[in-house]
Design an enzyme around this catalytic site. Structure first.
Site, PDB file in Angstrom:
ATOM      1  CG  HIS A   1      52.712  45.010  44.437  1.00 39.66           C
ATOM      2  ND1 HIS A   1      52.705  43.997  43.503  1.00 39.66           N
ATOM      3  CD2 HIS A   1      53.571  45.942  43.969  1.00 39.66           C
ATOM      4  CE1 HIS A   1      53.540  44.300  42.527  1.00 39.66           C
ATOM      5  NE2 HIS A   1      54.087  45.464  42.784  1.00 39.66           N
TER       6      HIS A   1
ATOM      7  CG  HIS B   1      55.154  39.823  42.494  1.00 40.98           C
ATOM      8  ND1 HIS B   1      54.169  38.857  42.552  1.00 40.98           N
ATOM      9  CD2 HIS B   1      54.515  41.013  42.590  1.00 40.98           C
ATOM     10  CE1 HIS B   1      52.997  39.444  42.672  1.00 40.98           C
ATOM     11  NE2 HIS B   1      53.171  40.749  42.690  1.00 40.98           N
TER      12      HIS B   1
ATOM     13  CE1 TYR C   1      48.712  46.989  37.692  1.00 41.69           C
ATOM     14  CE2 TYR C   1      47.944  45.121  36.408  1.00 41.69           C
ATOM     15  CZ  TYR C   1      48.749  45.645  37.388  1.00 41.69           C
ATOM     16  OH  TYR C   1      49.610  44.826  38.086  1.00 41.69           O
TER      17      TYR C   1
ATOM     18  CB  CYS D   1      52.411  41.254  46.474  1.00 40.15           C
ATOM     19  SG  CYS D   1      50.836  41.282  45.591  1.00 40.15           S
TER      20      CYS D   1
ATOM     21  CG  ASP E   1      48.793  44.685  42.903  1.00 38.61           C
ATOM     22  OD1 ASP E   1      49.006  45.014  41.726  1.00 38.61           O
ATOM     23  OD2 ASP E   1      48.836  43.504  43.301  1.00 38.61           O
ATOM     24  CG  HIS E   2      45.523  43.967  40.550  1.00 39.94           C
ATOM     25  ND1 HIS E   2      45.364  42.640  40.762  1.00 39.94           N
ATOM     26  CD2 HIS E   2      46.665  44.080  39.834  1.00 39.94           C
ATOM     27  CE1 HIS E   2      46.361  41.961  40.213  1.00 39.94           C
ATOM     28  NE2 HIS E   2      47.164  42.827  39.657  1.00 39.94           N
TER      29      HIS E   2
HETATM   30  C1  DNO Z   1      49.994  41.397  38.015  1.00 41.56           C
HETATM   31  C2  DNO Z   1      51.290  41.657  38.633  1.00 41.56           C
HETATM   32  C3  DNO Z   1      52.386  40.720  38.180  1.00 41.56           C
HETATM   33  C4  DNO Z   1      53.751  41.241  38.649  1.00 41.56           C
HETATM   34  C5  DNO Z   1      54.890  40.369  38.253  1.00 41.56           C
HETATM   35  C6  DNO Z   1      56.181  40.887  38.837  1.00 41.56           C
HETATM   36  O1  DNO Z   1      49.146  42.240  38.042  1.00 41.56           O
HETATM   37  O2  DNO Z   1      51.222  41.698  40.005  1.00 41.56           O
HETATM   38  O3  DNO Z   1      52.364  40.647  36.796  1.00 41.56           O
HETATM   39  O4  DNO Z   1      53.970  42.459  38.050  1.00 41.56           O
HETATM   40  O5  DNO Z   1      54.683  39.075  38.673  1.00 41.56           O
HETATM   41  O6  DNO Z   1      57.257  40.255  38.226  1.00 41.56           O
END
Ligand code: DNO
Length: 403
Positions: free
Chosen positions: A307, A242, A377, A280, A360-361
């Site tokens: 992501h 990531h 989340y 991401c 993501d989020h």
């Molecule tokens: C936060 C996430 C991070 C991700 C880690 C992966 O919302 O994007 O915590 O899960 O960095 O190891």
């Protein structure tokens, strides 16, 4: 053709129920064995138990996020080899249980950083915000890191000095919560909640990285990859690192997954599809020098997990999360390139054709604010994001087919 739609679920403690997720089009779950302390082996019965819970609800455990990397591996501590042995055993166990994609990060001490978890936008939604100068004020005035004054751009430091002088004890409390406590524990980062003096513990952790610069951290990542990737290949498991969030140095710590050059270095470290990337868009997009379309094109065959999220950059490199479609990321282009790559994999008869993607989020919208969801989340904001991405993806797919 379509990226596999996944959703991050935090296990039985999550307020969001697996039953609800199928209704909104989720096909696969992204989760971790959150109850197992960092560094310990994930045993088969534990893995199978979680897998069964997910499969009973008609979905698959698509991705492990994360199999956390112990700090000692990152700073090259004396127990590093033992911890890597444990890590490898967890990989083998996951592979045997049929789980084939693992997301991880190599960020020292802190996993992701926001200064404001309830940034109120004019339309009434709430979002996550990173205020650069406020963060630097946290370093100078609360961590008492004098060196910080020389590590950031002078106008950011100037602003930080002004902010720092005005910080009330409530402001300070909120900064500690947002930076060290509320955003870390639930993703298996720092476990400092309940600590009487989180600032002290945080500083102790930072001190472990004294003398570790970018070259050293890269050397430790290489050491780790050279050991785990051959084992991952044997176990039929693919790794997906990531990116740094935010993708720039903070706290005097080195960063090694922030831009194209970093990704190039990592992917060259061990030449294997198992040494892959979590693409991401949110994290990478807040470095104004990053060209996401170039990154996705260049490393398309190494993207093992996606992501999708959007951002807006403000003055001083402040940024906030802007949902999924709107923002500086051209989601249309990104999805097009990802779908073309998926097509290529299918035609080439590769195994990694699912290309799991999670929105993501999410913004907090409507009744999200009434729930104690983990920061970033919420249910409805993510659900809206998933619907938007799904619609856009359908259009892109059709366009590719027709052309
Ligand atoms: C936060 C996430 C991070 C991700 C880690 C992966 O919302 O994007 O915590 O899960 O960095 O190891």
């Amino acid at each position: 053709m379509a990226l596999q739609k996944t959703w991050r679920w935090f296990g039985e403690k999550d307020q969001i129920r697996l039953d609800d997720l199928r209704q909104i089009g989720v096909e696969g779950i992204v989760t971790s064995l959150h109850h197992i302390p960092k560094g310990e082996i994930w045993k088969k019965p534990e893995i199978l138990n979680t897998k069964k819970i997910i499969e009973e609800k008609g979905m698959a455990w698509s991705v492990v996020e994360s199999l956390p990397v112990h700090e000692e591996i990152k700073f090259g501590g004396e127990n590093r080899d033992l911890l890597i042995d444990n890590y490898i055993q967890s990989i083998r166990n996951l592979g045997t249980c049929g789980i084939d994609t693992i997301c991880y990060n190599f960020m020292p001490v802190i996993d992701w950083i926001r200064t404001d978890l309830n940034y109120n936008k004019p339309n009434g939604t709430y979002s996550l915000y990173f205020d650069y100068a406020r963060f630097v004020a946290f370093e100078i005035f609360m961590l008492k890191r004098e060196e910080a004054k020389n590590e950031y751009l002078s106008d950011v430091v100037e602003k930080a000095l002004a902010i720092g002088k005005e910080l009330t004890s409530d402001d300070k409390k909120i900064l500690v919560e947002n930076i060290i406590l509320k955003t870390q524990g639930f993703v298996d980062g720092l476990k400092l909640d309940g600590e009487t003096d989180p600032i002290r513990s945080f500083k102790e952790l930072l001190s472990l990285y004294k003398g570790i610069d970018k070259a050293k951290l890269r050397e430790f990542l290489k050491y780790f990859l050279e050991r785990i990737i051959p084992e991952a290949e044997k176990a039929g498991v693919r790794f997906a690192i990531h990116p740094d969030d935010p993708p720039r140095p903070v706290l005097g710590l080195p960063r090694i997954v922030s831009n194209l050059e970093d990704i190039e270095w990592i992917t060259n470290c061990v030449q294997s599809p198992a040494n892959g990337l979590t693409f991401c868009t949110g994290s990478l997009s807040v470095n104004p020098e990053n060209n996401l379309e170039e990154i996705v094109t260049r490393f398309s065959n190494r993207i093992q997990f996606v992501h999708l999220r959007n951002t807006n950059l403000c003055d001083n490199l402040d940024f906030y999360e802007s949902g999924h479609i709107d923002g500086r990321v051209d989601m249309f282009e990104i999805l097009k390139k990802l779908l073309i790559e998926q097509n290529r994999r299918i035609k080439a008869g590769q195994e990694d054709t699912a290309m799991p993607m999670r929105v993501d989020h999410g913004l907090q919208i409507l009744s999200d604010v009434e729930h104690a969801y983990n920061p970033g989340y919420p249910l409805l904001g993510r659900m809206k994001g998933l619907a938007e991405i799904t619609g856009l993806e359908l259009g892109v797919e059709r366009m590719i087919k027709d052309s």
